[in-house]
Design a protein around this motif. Structure first.
Motif, PDB file in Angstrom:
ATOM      1  N   LEU A 282       6.134  28.241  16.114  1.00  0.00           N
ATOM      2  CA  LEU A 282       5.531  29.191  15.179  1.00  0.00           C
ATOM      3  C   LEU A 282       4.870  28.487  13.997  1.00  0.00           C
ATOM      4  O   LEU A 282       3.889  28.986  13.427  1.00  0.00           O
ATOM      5  CB  LEU A 282       6.603  30.160  14.677  1.00  0.00           C
ATOM      6  CG  LEU A 282       6.169  31.247  13.693  1.00  0.00           C
ATOM      7  CD1 LEU A 282       5.072  32.129  14.283  1.00  0.00           C
ATOM      8  CD2 LEU A 282       7.378  32.088  13.273  1.00  0.00           C
ATOM      9  N   ALA A 283       5.385  27.323  13.624  1.00  0.00           N
ATOM     10  CA  ALA A 283       4.833  26.610  12.468  1.00  0.00           C
ATOM     11  C   ALA A 283       3.363  26.265  12.638  1.00  0.00           C
ATOM     12  O   ALA A 283       2.632  26.159  11.640  1.00  0.00           O
ATOM     13  CB  ALA A 283       5.632  25.328  12.228  1.00  0.00           C
ATOM     14  N   VAL A 284       2.886  26.110  13.873  1.00  0.00           N
ATOM     15  CA  VAL A 284       1.497  25.687  14.096  1.00  0.00           C
ATOM     16  C   VAL A 284       0.498  26.769  13.694  1.00  0.00           C
ATOM     17  O   VAL A 284      -0.358  26.538  12.826  1.00  0.00           O
ATOM     18  CB  VAL A 284       1.296  25.230  15.559  1.00  0.00           C
ATOM     19  CG1 VAL A 284      -0.186  24.991  15.848  1.00  0.00           C
ATOM     20  CG2 VAL A 284       2.100  23.967  15.831  1.00  0.00           C
ATOM     21  N   PRO A 285       0.558  27.987  14.282  1.00  0.00           N
ATOM     22  CA  PRO A 285      -0.396  29.006  13.819  1.00  0.00           C
ATOM     23  C   PRO A 285      -0.161  29.402  12.369  1.00  0.00           C
ATOM     24  O   PRO A 285      -1.114  29.729  11.645  1.00  0.00           O
ATOM     25  CB  PRO A 285      -0.162  30.180  14.775  1.00  0.00           C
ATOM     26  CG  PRO A 285       1.213  29.981  15.319  1.00  0.00           C
ATOM     27  CD  PRO A 285       1.380  28.499  15.395  1.00  0.00           C
ATOM     28  N   MET A 286       1.086  29.366  11.912  1.00  0.00           N
ATOM     29  CA  MET A 286       1.378  29.717  10.531  1.00  0.00           C
ATOM     30  C   MET A 286       0.717  28.754   9.553  1.00  0.00           C
ATOM     31  O   MET A 286       0.177  29.168   8.534  1.00  0.00           O
ATOM     32  CB  MET A 286       2.880  29.676  10.317  1.00  0.00           C
ATOM     33  CG  MET A 286       3.628  30.921  10.020  1.00  0.00           C
ATOM     34  SD  MET A 286       2.791  32.319   9.410  1.00  0.00           S
ATOM     35  CE  MET A 286       3.814  33.516  10.189  1.00  0.00           C
ATOM     36  N   ARG A 287       0.777  27.477   9.877  1.00  0.00           N
ATOM     37  CA  ARG A 287       0.190  26.462   9.001  1.00  0.00           C
ATOM     38  C   ARG A 287      -1.317  26.675   8.880  1.00  0.00           C
ATOM     39  O   ARG A 287      -1.894  26.609   7.791  1.00  0.00           O
ATOM     40  CB  ARG A 287       0.486  25.079   9.575  1.00  0.00           C
ATOM     41  CG  ARG A 287       0.072  23.920   8.682  1.00  0.00           C
ATOM     42  CD  ARG A 287       1.033  23.741   7.536  1.00  0.00           C
ATOM     43  NE  ARG A 287       0.832  22.463   6.857  1.00  0.00           N
ATOM     44  CZ  ARG A 287       1.512  22.082   5.801  1.00  0.00           C
ATOM     45  NH1 ARG A 287       2.446  22.878   5.313  1.00  0.00           N
ATOM     46  NH2 ARG A 287       1.285  20.918   5.237  1.00  0.00           N
ATOM     47  N   LEU A 288      -1.970  26.940  10.012  1.00  0.00           N
ATOM     48  CA  LEU A 288      -3.414  27.173  10.000  1.00  0.00           C
ATOM     49  C   LEU A 288      -3.767  28.439   9.223  1.00  0.00           C
ATOM     50  O   LEU A 288      -4.692  28.445   8.399  1.00  0.00           O
ATOM     51  CB  LEU A 288      -3.929  27.290  11.436  1.00  0.00           C
ATOM     52  CG  LEU A 288      -4.105  25.980  12.204  1.00  0.00           C
ATOM     53  CD1 LEU A 288      -4.429  26.269  13.661  1.00  0.00           C
ATOM     54  CD2 LEU A 288      -5.194  25.128  11.579  1.00  0.00           C
ATOM     55  N   LEU A 289      -3.028  29.515   9.477  1.00  0.00           N
ATOM     56  CA  LEU A 289      -3.296  30.764   8.767  1.00  0.00           C
ATOM     57  C   LEU A 289      -3.122  30.596   7.265  1.00  0.00           C
ATOM     58  O   LEU A 289      -3.954  31.062   6.475  1.00  0.00           O
ATOM     59  CB  LEU A 289      -2.370  31.869   9.290  1.00  0.00           C
ATOM     60  CG  LEU A 289      -2.798  32.557  10.586  1.00  0.00           C
ATOM     61  CD1 LEU A 289      -1.680  33.448  11.099  1.00  0.00           C
ATOM     62  CD2 LEU A 289      -4.068  33.372  10.376  1.00  0.00           C
ATOM     63  N   ASN A 290      -2.052  29.944   6.864  1.00  0.00           N
ATOM     64  CA  ASN A 290      -1.819  29.740   5.430  1.00  0.00           C
ATOM     65  C   ASN A 290      -2.952  28.930   4.796  1.00  0.00           C
ATOM     66  O   ASN A 290      -3.350  29.200   3.648  1.00  0.00           O
ATOM     67  CB  ASN A 290      -0.475  29.043   5.202  1.00  0.00           C
ATOM     68  CG  ASN A 290       0.660  30.031   5.049  1.00  0.00           C
ATOM     69  OD1 ASN A 290       0.547  31.010   4.325  1.00  0.00           O
ATOM     70  ND2 ASN A 290       1.772  29.786   5.736  1.00  0.00           N
ATOM     71  N   HIS A 291      -3.449  27.960   5.536  1.00  0.00           N
ATOM     72  CA  HIS A 291      -4.549  27.135   5.008  1.00  0.00           C
ATOM     73  C   HIS A 291      -5.770  27.994   4.679  1.00  0.00           C
ATOM     74  O   HIS A 291      -6.335  27.890   3.574  1.00  0.00           O
ATOM     75  CB  HIS A 291      -4.916  26.069   6.038  1.00  0.00           C
ATOM     76  CG  HIS A 291      -6.144  25.280   5.685  1.00  0.00           C
ATOM     77  ND1 HIS A 291      -6.143  24.313   4.711  1.00  0.00           N
ATOM     78  CD2 HIS A 291      -7.424  25.347   6.172  1.00  0.00           C
ATOM     79  CE1 HIS A 291      -7.366  23.796   4.612  1.00  0.00           C
ATOM     80  NE2 HIS A 291      -8.157  24.410   5.483  1.00  0.00           N
ATOM     81  N   TYR A 292      -6.158  28.857   5.611  1.00  0.00           N
ATOM     82  CA  TYR A 292      -7.358  29.666   5.389  1.00  0.00           C
ATOM     83  C   TYR A 292      -7.092  30.856   4.461  1.00  0.00           C
ATOM     84  O   TYR A 292      -7.996  31.284   3.728  1.00  0.00           O
ATOM     85  CB  TYR A 292      -7.925  30.135   6.729  1.00  0.00           C
ATOM     86  CG  TYR A 292      -8.553  29.004   7.500  1.00  0.00           C
ATOM     87  CD1 TYR A 292      -9.762  28.458   7.089  1.00  0.00           C
ATOM     88  CD2 TYR A 292      -7.916  28.455   8.610  1.00  0.00           C
ATOM     89  CE1 TYR A 292     -10.336  27.393   7.774  1.00  0.00           C
ATOM     90  CE2 TYR A 292      -8.485  27.403   9.300  1.00  0.00           C
ATOM     91  CZ  TYR A 292      -9.696  26.867   8.879  1.00  0.00           C
ATOM     92  OH  TYR A 292     -10.260  25.810   9.549  1.00  0.00           O
TER      93      TYR A 292
END
Length: 320
Positions: A282-292
Motif C-alpha cells: 500500500l505504501a507505493v500508491p500512497m507515496r505517489l498520491l501524497n506527492h501529487y
C-alpha cells in the motif's frame, strides 16, 4: 485530556508484556516490539487485573470454567471452589472509570483475564469445552466498547498491526479534538477529515454516518457524539482489504484528475492496480498520491487522515 506534545499517546498494556514479573509463576512475557518500537510513540501504562484483584505473585493459576452459551466464571485450577470472577469484574469496572483517557490497550494472549479471544474454557470436570474472551476484556468491551484492543501476539500479523495502530491514532484525534471541546462543529470536522479512512474500512458505515450527521443537529450533542464514536470505532475495527483500499485510493485520485496530465494519471492508476493485484504494498500508491496531493490537492483532501493515519517512520504500510 490534552497532553504536552512530548508526553506520548497513552495506551494501556498488560503489565507482563513490559517485563514486570506479575504472572502466576512470578515470570513475565516481555515484548520487544512494544518496548523498543511502540514505546517511542506511546506512553505505555502497565496494568495487571489479577494483581489488582489481590491474587498475589506467585499465585494459583486460574482458568475460565463454564458451559457453551453461558458466560464463563474464573476459577482456580487446584482450588476449584475458588471463584474470582466478581473480583476481576469489579477491578475492570474501576479500571475503566479511572482510564477513560486511554487510546488503546495491548493484551496478553491466552490469559483468562486479558485474552482477547480463543481463551480456553473448561468444563467443571477439567476437560476443555470451547473458547471465549478473558474476564477483563469482557468488562472493557461492556463499559468502554470504543477502546481499541489487540493482543501483542496478533500484532505479528502486518494487517492486524496496522489496523490497531490506525485505531489508536484515530481515537487520539477524537480525544484531543472532539472530546476535549465537545460540540457539533467539532464532530463534523472530525468526520470530514476521517471520511476516506472510514470508507477504506467500511463504506456502508461511511454512508450511514454521513446521513446520521445530516440530522444530528436535532439531537443532544452528547447523544450524537456517543452514537458516532461507537459506529466509527466499530467500523475501523474491521481491517481494510485490498479491495476496500483500492476503492478509497480511486476516490482520492479523483481529486487530482483535473490537475494532472494523462501520463501522470496513467502512472498513478498503474500503481493502484499493482497494489490491487498484490504486486506492491500500500505504501507505493500512497507515496505517489501524497506527492501529487501536496502540489495539487485541495485543503480538504490534504487534511484526510487516510493519507497519513500513523507516523510514516513506523513503516506499517510497507508490509500490507
Amino acid at each position: 485530556m490534552q497532553q504536552p506534545p512530548n508526553a506520548g499517546i497513552p495506551v494501556g498494556i498488560s503489565a507482563c508484556l513490559t517485563g514486570e514479573e506479575v504472572r502466576y509463576n512470578g515470570g513475565h512475557k516481555r515484548s520487544r516490539y512494544c518496548l523498543q518500537v511502540l514505546a517511542e510513540r506511546f506512553r505505555l501504562e502497565p496494568f495487571c487485573p489479577e494483581l489488582a484483584a489481590g491474587l498475589g505473585v506467585p499465585r494459583e493459576p486460574i482458568r475460565l470454567v463454564g458451559r457453551l452459551g453461558e458466560t464463563p466464571r474464573v476459577k482456580g485450577t487446584v482450588t476449584t471452589d475458588m471463584d474470582v470472577t466478581d473480583r476481576l469484574e469489579e477491578v475492570g469496572r474501576r479500571f475503566v472509570e479511572a482510564h477513560r483517557h486511554l487510546r488503546g490497550f495491548i493484551l496478553m494472549k491466552g490469559s483468562p483475564s486479558c485474552g482477547l479471544e480463543r481463551v480456553k474454557v473448561y468444563h467443571e470436570n477439567g476437560m476443555p469445552s470451547h473458547s471465549d474472551a478473558g474476564v477483563f476484556v469482557r468488562t472493557l468491551r461492556a463499559h468502554f466498547p470504543e477502546l481499541p484492543l489487540e493482543e501483542e501476539a496478533r500484532m505479528n500479523d502486518p494487517v492486524l498491526r496496522e489496523n490497531f495502530i490506525t485505531r489508536i491514532y484515530a481515537m487520539d484525534d477524537w480525544k484531543r479534538h472532539v472530546e476535549a471541546e465537545p460540540g457539533l462543529h467539532a464532530l463534523l470536522q472530525f468526520h470530514s477529515r476521517q471520511k476516506f479512512l472510514l470508507m477504506a474500512h467500511r463504506v456502508e458505515t461511511y454512508r450511514e454516518l454521513g446521513r446520521y450527521l445530516a440530522e444530528a443537529h436535532r439531537l443532544p450533542v452528547e447523544e450524537a457524539m456517543a452514537h458516532y464514536l461507537r459506529a466509527f470505532m466499530e467500523a475501523l475495527s474491521r481491517p481494510a482489504t485490498r479491495k476496500s483500499h483500492t476503492n478509497a485510493l480511486m476516490h482520492v485520485l479523483g481529486y487530482l484528475k483535473q490537475a494532472l496530465d494523462g501520463e501522470t494519471r496513467r502512472d498513478l492508476l498503474a500503481a493502484v492496480e499493482e497494489y490491487r493485484l498484490a504486486q506492491v504494498p500500500l505504501a507505493v500508491p500512497m507515496r505517489l498520491l501524497n506527492h501529487y496531493l501536496q502540489r495539487h490537492g485541495s485543503d480538504y483532501i490534504r487534511q484526510q487522515s487516510y493519507l497519513d493515519p500513523h507516523p510514516y517512520e513506523l513503516g506499517l504500510r510497507n508490509a500490507i
